[in-house]
Motif scaffolding. Structure first.
Motif, PDB file in Angstrom:
ATOM      1  N   ILE A   1       0.838  -1.208   0.000  1.00  0.00           N
ATOM      2  CA  ILE A   1       0.000   0.000   0.000  1.00  0.00           C
ATOM      3  C   ILE A   1       0.869   1.253   0.000  1.00  0.00           C
ATOM      4  O   ILE A   1       0.573   2.241  -0.683  1.00  0.00           O
ATOM      5  CB  ILE A   1      -0.937   0.006   1.230  1.00  0.00           C
ATOM      6  N   ASP A   2       1.947   1.221   0.775  1.00  0.00           N
ATOM      7  CA  ASP A   2       2.808   2.396   0.927  1.00  0.00           C
ATOM      8  C   ASP A   2       3.816   2.552  -0.210  1.00  0.00           C
ATOM      9  O   ASP A   2       4.500   3.579  -0.283  1.00  0.00           O
ATOM     10  CB  ASP A   2       3.573   2.318   2.255  1.00  0.00           C
ATOM     11  N   SER A   3       3.918   1.551  -1.081  1.00  0.00           N
ATOM     12  CA  SER A   3       4.914   1.612  -2.157  1.00  0.00           C
ATOM     13  C   SER A   3       4.479   2.604  -3.239  1.00  0.00           C
ATOM     14  O   SER A   3       3.326   3.034  -3.288  1.00  0.00           O
ATOM     15  CB  SER A   3       5.114   0.227  -2.770  1.00  0.00           C
ATOM     16  N   SER A   4       5.405   2.930  -4.123  1.00  0.00           N
ATOM     17  CA  SER A   4       5.132   3.939  -5.153  1.00  0.00           C
ATOM     18  C   SER A   4       4.091   3.475  -6.162  1.00  0.00           C
ATOM     19  O   SER A   4       3.248   4.256  -6.595  1.00  0.00           O
ATOM     20  CB  SER A   4       6.432   4.292  -5.883  1.00  0.00           C
ATOM     21  N   ASP A   5       4.123   2.178  -6.549  1.00  0.00           N
ATOM     22  CA  ASP A   5       3.143   1.704  -7.531  1.00  0.00           C
ATOM     23  C   ASP A   5       1.944   1.011  -6.884  1.00  0.00           C
ATOM     24  O   ASP A   5       0.839   1.036  -7.424  1.00  0.00           O
ATOM     25  CB  ASP A   5       3.788   0.765  -8.549  1.00  0.00           C
ATOM     26  N   GLY A   6       2.151   0.417  -5.698  1.00  0.00           N
ATOM     27  CA  GLY A   6       1.035  -0.157  -4.956  1.00  0.00           C
ATOM     28  C   GLY A   6       0.379  -1.358  -5.598  1.00  0.00           C
ATOM     29  O   GLY A   6      -0.788  -1.651  -5.315  1.00  0.00           O
ATOM     30  N   THR A   7       1.112  -2.103  -6.433  1.00  0.00           N
ATOM     31  CA  THR A   7       0.542  -3.265  -7.108  1.00  0.00           C
ATOM     32  C   THR A   7       1.151  -4.558  -6.575  1.00  0.00           C
ATOM     33  O   THR A   7       2.147  -4.551  -5.843  1.00  0.00           O
ATOM     34  CB  THR A   7       0.782  -3.183  -8.626  1.00  0.00           C
ATOM     35  N   LEU A   8       0.549  -5.685  -6.985  1.00  0.00           N
ATOM     36  CA  LEU A   8       1.073  -6.987  -6.576  1.00  0.00           C
ATOM     37  C   LEU A   8       2.484  -7.214  -7.109  1.00  0.00           C
ATOM     38  O   LEU A   8       3.265  -7.961  -6.514  1.00  0.00           O
ATOM     39  CB  LEU A   8       0.139  -8.099  -7.059  1.00  0.00           C
ATOM     40  N   ALA A   9       2.801  -6.567  -8.235  1.00  0.00           N
ATOM     41  CA  ALA A   9       4.144  -6.721  -8.796  1.00  0.00           C
ATOM     42  C   ALA A   9       5.211  -6.242  -7.821  1.00  0.00           C
ATOM     43  O   ALA A   9       6.334  -6.767  -7.800  1.00  0.00           O
ATOM     44  CB  ALA A   9       4.251  -5.946 -10.111  1.00  0.00           C
ATOM     45  N   TYR A  10       4.874  -5.262  -6.999  1.00  0.00           N
ATOM     46  CA  TYR A  10       5.846  -4.767  -6.020  1.00  0.00           C
ATOM     47  C   TYR A  10       6.239  -5.866  -5.041  1.00  0.00           C
ATOM     48  O   TYR A  10       7.400  -5.955  -4.625  1.00  0.00           O
ATOM     49  CB  TYR A  10       5.268  -3.571  -5.258  1.00  0.00           C
ATOM     50  N   LEU A  11       5.283  -6.713  -4.656  1.00  0.00           N
ATOM     51  CA  LEU A  11       5.550  -7.731  -3.640  1.00  0.00           C
ATOM     52  C   LEU A  11       6.582  -8.756  -4.085  1.00  0.00           C
ATOM     53  O   LEU A  11       7.196  -9.418  -3.247  1.00  0.00           O
ATOM     54  CB  LEU A  11       4.249  -8.434  -3.245  1.00  0.00           C
TER      55      LEU A  11
END
Length: 676
Positions: A516-526
């Motif tokens: 949620i706090d990441s810049s893109d906020g998508t599952l790809a970030y995980l």
């Protein structure tokens, strides 16, 4: 569980509800409910029947039968849903909303709360029809049923307070606004009950029409200059966030495809036709590019002629109208809506609602208001909250914010996703206002500032409500509880599993939070290198699971995908727990002080640590103002140290044999010293 019951609607008073309209406002969709009910079935494992005359065998047989019954019950609930998904979903939405609400006694205070849960069950009658049975235990102890688009109750124990609680129940869920209190008719009632109902409706109207404490909007012109308003341009602003800095930008109408002026005129005209009669109690004129709606409290075709007439004797202006609403299209394409009230009277709630709803229907979700009196600010601020419109240009505070959200929740339902989204949008406007004062709500030094805390909780409630829904409504809690239940069973080696599952909940929450706090906020970030909440192995496995949906926002993670990620984390954490427990046991068993309780003391610290972590998740969600989540008590699961103990004994024997061999050699050498 499917409850079979007989409806008590025969010969009972009832009034009709428009459940189809309610279904459109329901936060649950049929597919949401279907997936939730399905998730309950595989979480119950059907064990083979155990035979035998031993006590343990009989106990296992009873347990197997209970699990089979639970599985059959969950399947029956899904089958009941499939009979009529639309009706079941509507009742399910009411049921969940009811269960999450605390009914407060009128005599209670914030420091001395006398509260209890309301109960609701989806039942099935002997004919296979489904209905909702509701019981509100405090403050009135009243029960009723909702079925076939009707609400019915037993008149024998009915009182004005109980009837008022029933109407309040509907009002809190927006059902009264759908039904319209004026049109609500009680049918199949005796005279005494009908009289009670009529008086209760009148009492409810007085409460609904009571002016709120605080609000805002744009005021029109001078009453001495008829049809010549001096409106303030209703510019719109939007807020964009970057690194927690909020900046306003002027924009055109929210929906460029809409003719804003036409939409606003349509909304106001519909409102007038519903509440007034054209050319009798409301009139439409045109002046200087404005379409002017003039309203009167009594019907008279000569109302306009008699309005603003100068008395020949006193020279006073005879003002008869209630309100004037002005609508005009500005050169930039924006719609301007302004108003004027006679003799500087404050605007009433009903007119404030009509004006704000016109803006909303024109596509304006953000409206800037010009200077006005405090009573008018109050009326428009509350009207904005009810219509999901963010008021720009009027000062907010934690108190005003809370009153606006109370109004929005009362109109639209407390757990309505649109309410949570509006709460966040309003909080961003609040954040911008604080920023203009040099206050950063994200700064740690402002953690205890009431306004900053209000913003933080509002944004958090929106961002984290999906995680709470995953836990309570879409199978994550059931999955977790099944592991905890198995870990605590007799002769179970479940301590590592219990710790692993509990830590996995915290780990999943941290991953969600990081996403949620990441810049893109998508599952790809995980699954990216930037994510610290997943191990490399977990990322590799999860990458296969989300193939094709990598760009899905973390906030919209599908329930099935979230549970699959939980499964990965649970396995990782269980393995780590086993290693830590056994390492700790090895250390304690050689300590004379601890070795008597080594099997207990090797487990308990890690168990306590896991409990603390899941408690922190529960506390975090509660801090955002979300309804509390349920966390089952873990208990005292055991760990099987038998294999480790055998390894340690074997090692000890080898060490002893080696030591004995060394002693024999030394003795022999001493006895044969100097001999050949």
């Amino acid at each position: 569980m499917v409850t079979y019951a007989k409806k008590n609607s025969d010969d009972m008073p009832f009034f009709a509800l428009d459940m189809q309209k309610f279904a459109k406002t329901n936060s649950f969709t049929p597919e949401d409910v279907r997936q939730y009910l399905k998730s309950n079935i595989p979480s119950i494992n059907e064990a083979p029947a155990t035979t035998g005359e031993t006590r343990q065998g009989k106990s296992q047989l009873i347990q197997n039968r209970k699990e089979l019954f639970a599985k059959q019950t969950a399947a029956a609930e899904l089958a009941l849903f499939e009979k009529n998904p639309e009706i079941y979903t509507a009742l399910y939405g009411l049921k969940k909303n009811t269960e999450q609400e605390t009914i407060n006694s009128p005599s209670s205070t914030s420091n001395d709360s006398d509260s209890d849960k309301a109960k609701a069950k989806i039942c099935q009658d002997e004919n296979g029809n489904i209905f909702l049975a509701v019981e509100i235990m405090k403050p009135t102890d009243v029960s009723f049923q909702i079925h076939d688009g009707k609400l019915s109750f037993d008149p024998r124990s009915m009182s004005p307070d109980k009837l008022k609680e029933i109407l309040s129940y509907l009002d809190r869920r927006g059902l009264l606004s759908i039904v319209n209190l004026d049109d609500l008719k009680l049918e199949n009632a005796d005279t005494a009950t009908q009289d009670m109902f009529n008086q209760t409706k009148e009492d409810m109207k007085k409460v609904q029409n009571k002016e709120p404490e605080k609000i805002m909007s744009t005021e029109g012109g001078n009453e001495n200059n008829n049809d010549a308003p001096q409106p303030t341009d209703n510019d719109l602003r939007t807020l964009e966030t970057e690194n927690s800095n909020v900046a306003p930008l002027p924009v055109t109408n929210a929906d460029p495809k809409k003719d804003a002026t036409k939409e606003a005129l349509t909304t106001v005209t519909k409102w007038m036709d519903k509440n007034k009669r054209r050319n009798l109690s409301y009139f439409v004129t045109h002046h200087n590019g404005y379409t002017v709606f003039t309203t009167f409290d009594k019907e008279n075709s000569d109302n306009m002629k008699l309005d603003n007439v100068v008395d020949g004797k006193t020279k006073d202006v005879n003002i008869r109208h209630e309100c004037k609403i002005y609508i005009k299209r500005q050169p930039n394409g924006k719609v301007e809506i302004s108003f004027s009230m006679p003799n500087n009277k404050p605007i009433t709630d009903v007119y404030a609602d009509a004006i704000v709803e016109a803006h909303r229907d024109a596509g304006n979700t953000r409206v800037e208001f010009g200077p006005m009196t405090d009573p008018n600010q109050t009326a428009f601020r509350i009207a904005c909250a009810r219509a999901f419109v963010v008021p720009v240009g009027i000062k907010l505070s934690q108190t005003k914010f809370d009153k606006m959200m109370d109004a929005s929740e009362a109109k639209n339902g407390k757990n309505n996703p649109k309410v949570l989204k509006y709460k966040k949008d309003l909080a961003l406007e609040f954040a911008y206002q604080l920023q203009q004062k040099g206050i950063d709500w994200t700064d740690e030094k402002n953690k205890n500032n009431a306004d900053c805390r209000c913003i933080r909780n509002a944004i958090g409630a929106y961002d984290y409500s999906p995680f709470r829904d995953l836990w309570e409504d879409f199978g994550l809690r059931a999955k977790y509880e099944s592991i905890i239940k198995a870990s605590s069973s007799a002769n179970s080696n479940g301590a590592a599993a219990a710790i692993g599952a509990t830590k996995a909940v915290s780990k999943l929450y941290n991953a969600y939070k990081e996403g949620i706090d990441s810049s893109d906020g998508t599952l790809a970030y995980l699954v990216s290198d930037r994510c610290t909440s997943l191990t490399p192995d977990e990322k590799q496995a999860f990458k296969q699971i989300i193939a094709g949906i990598e760009n899905t926002p973390v906030r919209d993670i599908p329930p099935k995908t979230a549970i699959q990620l939980f499964d990965l984390m649970e396995k990782t954490q269980e393995q780590r727990a086993s290693i830590k427990i056994e390492d700790e046991y090895k250390r304690l068993v050689h300590d004379d002080f601890y070795k008597g309780n080594a099997s207990r003391d090797a487990v308990q610290p890690y168990l306590n640590e896991a409990v603390d972590e899941i408690t922190n998740v529960k506390s975090d969600l509660a801090e955002f103002g979300l309804p509390p989540i349920g966390v089952v008590r873990i208990g005292s699961p055991k760990y099987d140290f038998s294999k480790l103990q055998e390894q340690l004994r074997a090692g000890q024997r080898r060490s002893q044999n080696h030591q004995n061999g060394s002693t024999f050699t030394n003795v022999y050498n001493r006895h044969n010293d100097g001999r050949i």
